[in-house]
Design a protein around this motif. Structure first.
Motif, PDB file in Angstrom:
ATOM      1  N   ILE A   9       0.821  -1.215   0.000  1.00 46.14           N
ATOM      2  CA  ILE A   9       0.000   0.000   0.000  1.00 46.14           C
ATOM      3  C   ILE A   9       0.857   1.267   0.000  1.00 46.14           C
ATOM      4  O   ILE A   9       0.458   2.318  -0.503  1.00 46.14           O
ATOM      5  CB  ILE A   9      -0.955  -0.003   1.219  1.00 46.14           C
ATOM      6  N   ASN A  10       2.073   1.164   0.559  1.00 50.24           N
ATOM      7  CA  ASN A  10       2.964   2.338   0.612  1.00 50.24           C
ATOM      8  C   ASN A  10       3.493   2.740  -0.763  1.00 50.24           C
ATOM      9  O   ASN A  10       3.972   3.859  -0.949  1.00 50.24           O
ATOM     10  CB  ASN A  10       4.144   2.060   1.546  1.00 50.24           C
ATOM     11  N   LEU A  11       3.440   1.817  -1.724  1.00 44.76           N
ATOM     12  CA  LEU A  11       3.947   2.106  -3.068  1.00 44.76           C
ATOM     13  C   LEU A  11       2.834   2.407  -4.067  1.00 44.76           C
ATOM     14  O   LEU A  11       3.106   2.745  -5.210  1.00 44.76           O
ATOM     15  CB  LEU A  11       4.785   0.920  -3.579  1.00 44.76           C
ATOM     16  N   ILE A  12       1.602   2.249  -3.620  1.00 46.60           N
ATOM     17  CA  ILE A  12       0.471   2.538  -4.501  1.00 46.60           C
ATOM     18  C   ILE A  12       0.103   4.011  -4.385  1.00 46.60           C
ATOM     19  O   ILE A  12       0.084   4.576  -3.281  1.00 46.60           O
ATOM     20  CB  ILE A  12      -0.722   1.631  -4.150  1.00 46.60           C
ATOM     21  N   ASP A  13      -0.142   4.623  -5.510  1.00 43.17           N
ATOM     22  CA  ASP A  13      -0.399   6.060  -5.591  1.00 43.17           C
ATOM     23  C   ASP A  13      -1.431   6.514  -4.566  1.00 43.17           C
ATOM     24  O   ASP A  13      -2.603   6.139  -4.631  1.00 43.17           O
ATOM     25  CB  ASP A  13      -0.908   6.385  -7.010  1.00 43.17           C
ATOM     26  N   GLY A  14      -0.978   7.299  -3.582  1.00 46.27           N
ATOM     27  CA  GLY A  14      -1.875   7.820  -2.564  1.00 46.27           C
ATOM     28  C   GLY A  14      -2.435   6.765  -1.629  1.00 46.27           C
ATOM     29  O   GLY A  14      -3.366   7.042  -0.869  1.00 46.27           O
ATOM     30  N   GLY A  15      -1.900   5.551  -1.693  1.00 45.11           N
ATOM     31  CA  GLY A  15      -2.421   4.472  -0.862  1.00 45.11           C
ATOM     32  C   GLY A  15      -3.811   4.031  -1.263  1.00 45.11           C
ATOM     33  O   GLY A  15      -4.510   3.351  -0.498  1.00 45.11           O
ATOM     34  N   LYS A  16      -4.226   4.390  -2.482  1.00 39.41           N
ATOM     35  CA  LYS A  16      -5.581   4.079  -2.947  1.00 39.41           C
ATOM     36  C   LYS A  16      -5.623   2.666  -3.537  1.00 39.41           C
ATOM     37  O   LYS A  16      -5.683   2.471  -4.752  1.00 39.41           O
ATOM     38  CB  LYS A  16      -6.032   5.102  -3.980  1.00 39.41           C
ATOM     39  N   PHE A  29       4.601  -0.333 -12.971  1.00 37.52           N
ATOM     40  CA  PHE A  29       5.911  -0.109 -12.368  1.00 37.52           C
ATOM     41  C   PHE A  29       6.601  -1.450 -12.064  1.00 37.52           C
ATOM     42  O   PHE A  29       7.792  -1.628 -12.330  1.00 37.52           O
ATOM     43  CB  PHE A  29       5.729   0.710 -11.085  1.00 37.52           C
ATOM     44  N   ILE A  30       5.843  -2.414 -11.531  1.00 35.75           N
ATOM     45  CA  ILE A  30       6.388  -3.744 -11.217  1.00 35.75           C
ATOM     46  C   ILE A  30       6.877  -4.439 -12.485  1.00 35.75           C
ATOM     47  O   ILE A  30       7.954  -5.054 -12.503  1.00 35.75           O
ATOM     48  CB  ILE A  30       5.311  -4.611 -10.523  1.00 35.75           C
ATOM     49  N   LYS A  31       6.121  -4.315 -13.558  1.00 32.74           N
ATOM     50  CA  LYS A  31       6.502  -4.981 -14.811  1.00 32.74           C
ATOM     51  C   LYS A  31       7.752  -4.351 -15.416  1.00 32.74           C
ATOM     52  O   LYS A  31       8.558  -5.038 -16.053  1.00 32.74           O
ATOM     53  CB  LYS A  31       5.337  -4.947 -15.804  1.00 32.74           C
ATOM     54  N   LEU A  38      14.484  -8.639 -12.734  1.00 33.37           N
ATOM     55  CA  LEU A  38      14.222  -8.774 -11.309  1.00 33.37           C
ATOM     56  C   LEU A  38      13.080  -9.765 -11.083  1.00 33.37           C
ATOM     57  O   LEU A  38      12.085  -9.762 -11.818  1.00 33.37           O
ATOM     58  CB  LEU A  38      13.818  -7.432 -10.698  1.00 33.37           C
ATOM     59  N   THR A  39      13.219 -10.614 -10.075  1.00 32.71           N
ATOM     60  CA  THR A  39      12.097 -11.425  -9.593  1.00 32.71           C
ATOM     61  C   THR A  39      11.478 -10.669  -8.432  1.00 32.71           C
ATOM     62  O   THR A  39      12.168 -10.301  -7.482  1.00 32.71           O
ATOM     63  CB  THR A  39      12.568 -12.806  -9.121  1.00 32.71           C
ATOM     64  N   ILE A  40      10.179 -10.411  -8.507  1.00 32.01           N
ATOM     65  CA  ILE A  40       9.532  -9.536  -7.540  1.00 32.01           C
ATOM     66  C   ILE A  40       8.426 -10.282  -6.790  1.00 32.01           C
ATOM     67  O   ILE A  40       7.567 -10.912  -7.402  1.00 32.01           O
ATOM     68  CB  ILE A  40       8.933  -8.297  -8.227  1.00 32.01           C
ATOM     69  N   ILE A  41       8.489 -10.192  -5.476  1.00 30.70           N
ATOM     70  CA  ILE A  41       7.442 -10.732  -4.617  1.00 30.70           C
ATOM     71  C   ILE A  41       6.887  -9.575  -3.794  1.00 30.70           C
ATOM     72  O   ILE A  41       7.639  -8.871  -3.123  1.00 30.70           O
ATOM     73  CB  ILE A  41       7.986 -11.823  -3.668  1.00 30.70           C
ATOM     74  N   PHE A  42       5.568  -9.355  -3.884  1.00 36.55           N
ATOM     75  CA  PHE A  42       4.987  -8.325  -3.032  1.00 36.55           C
ATOM     76  C   PHE A  42       3.854  -8.927  -2.200  1.00 36.55           C
ATOM     77  O   PHE A  42       3.147  -9.831  -2.636  1.00 36.55           O
ATOM     78  CB  PHE A  42       4.504  -7.105  -3.834  1.00 36.55           C
ATOM     79  N   GLN A  43       3.756  -8.425  -0.969  1.00 31.69           N
ATOM     80  CA  GLN A  43       2.788  -8.951  -0.020  1.00 31.69           C
ATOM     81  C   GLN A  43       1.584  -8.029   0.079  1.00 31.69           C
ATOM     82  O   GLN A  43       1.708  -6.820   0.016  1.00 31.69           O
ATOM     83  CB  GLN A  43       3.426  -9.092   1.368  1.00 31.69           C
ATOM     84  N   ASN A  44       0.427  -8.654   0.261  1.00 34.47           N
ATOM     85  CA  ASN A  44      -0.802  -7.896   0.434  1.00 34.47           C
ATOM     86  C   ASN A  44      -1.666  -8.619   1.462  1.00 34.47           C
ATOM     87  O   ASN A  44      -1.627  -9.846   1.554  1.00 34.47           O
ATOM     88  CB  ASN A  44      -1.550  -7.774  -0.897  1.00 34.47           C
TER      89      ASN A  44
END
Length: 209
Positions: A9-16, A29-31, A38-44
């Motif tokens: 959420i900290n990397l999403i525009d405005g936390g929206k 941005f991730i792509k 880069l191999t990318i793992i993000f948690q939600n």
């Protein structure tokens, strides 16, 4: 290289996180990073109304190549694939040493982790019941004890007909199912071997759902 993002959420525009536009911008941005090898793992977090779904809209899940539901109990982490492109991938149960971050063990039991919550609870209760009766129980005895617990605790379990096909999936892996003396009678016992003991431990460690 591996990049792990904790706190999406900290990397999403405005936390929206519920905004389609913001989620798509984040995934773009991730792509771009992935294109740099880069191999990318993000948690939600999971949604409050549905533990099988992620928080926010579905854009994060839709644009990801792989989705895993992660559950933790003490030092045991369970990763269950929800959406995946990796061939033949199975759910994982990983034990981690918290002091050294060393992976102590990895177990794969796809038959168990692909079950619904009601099926998992049914398996768990049957194991607990049969642990108290080493001589085994027939269908009538097992269901009487199982549904008595259900009535007292209000746990969600499968219906009687589905129960027998569910236990059959674990025949010779967790349960021994033998023909009884009466017509159509089946006797259910817990298997006594190392593999069955491993599965039994995982079952008993599952949180009450």
């Amino acid at each position: 290289m591996l990049l792990i993002i904790d706190g999406t959420i900290n990397l999403i525009d405005g936390g929206k996180i519920n905004s389609d536009e913001s989620a798509i911008k984040f995934m773009r941005f991730i792509k771009e990073l992935r294109a740099k090898r880069l191999t990318i793992i993000f948690q939600n977090h999971t949604a409050k109304h549905d533990k099988s779904s992620s928080k926010g809209n579905n854009q994060l899940e839709n644009y990801s190549d792989e989705n895993f539901k992660t559950e933790r109990m003490a030092s045991i982490y369970t990763l269950t694939p929800k959406k995946y492109r990796i061939p033949n991938i199975s759910p994982l149960k990983i034990e981690v040493d918290k002091t050294s971050f060393e992976i102590k063990s990895i177990c794969r039991f796809s038959e168990l982790f692909n079950l619904s919550d009601e099926e998992k609870m049914s398996i768990k209760l049957c194991v607990e019941i049969l642990e108290q009766d080493e001589s085994g129980l027939n269908q009538k005895e097992l269901t009487a004890k199982l549904y008595k617990i259900k009535d007292e605790t209000h746990f969600e379990i499968v219906g009687r007909n589905k129960l027998w096909s569910l236990l059959k999936k674990f025949e010779n892996k967790l349960f021994s199912i033998k023909t009884g003396e009466k017509p159509n009678e089946k006797i259910y016992k817990l298997c006594q071997n190392k593999n069955a003991d491993e599965i039994k431990k995982i079952v008993l460690d599952m949180e009450d759902l």
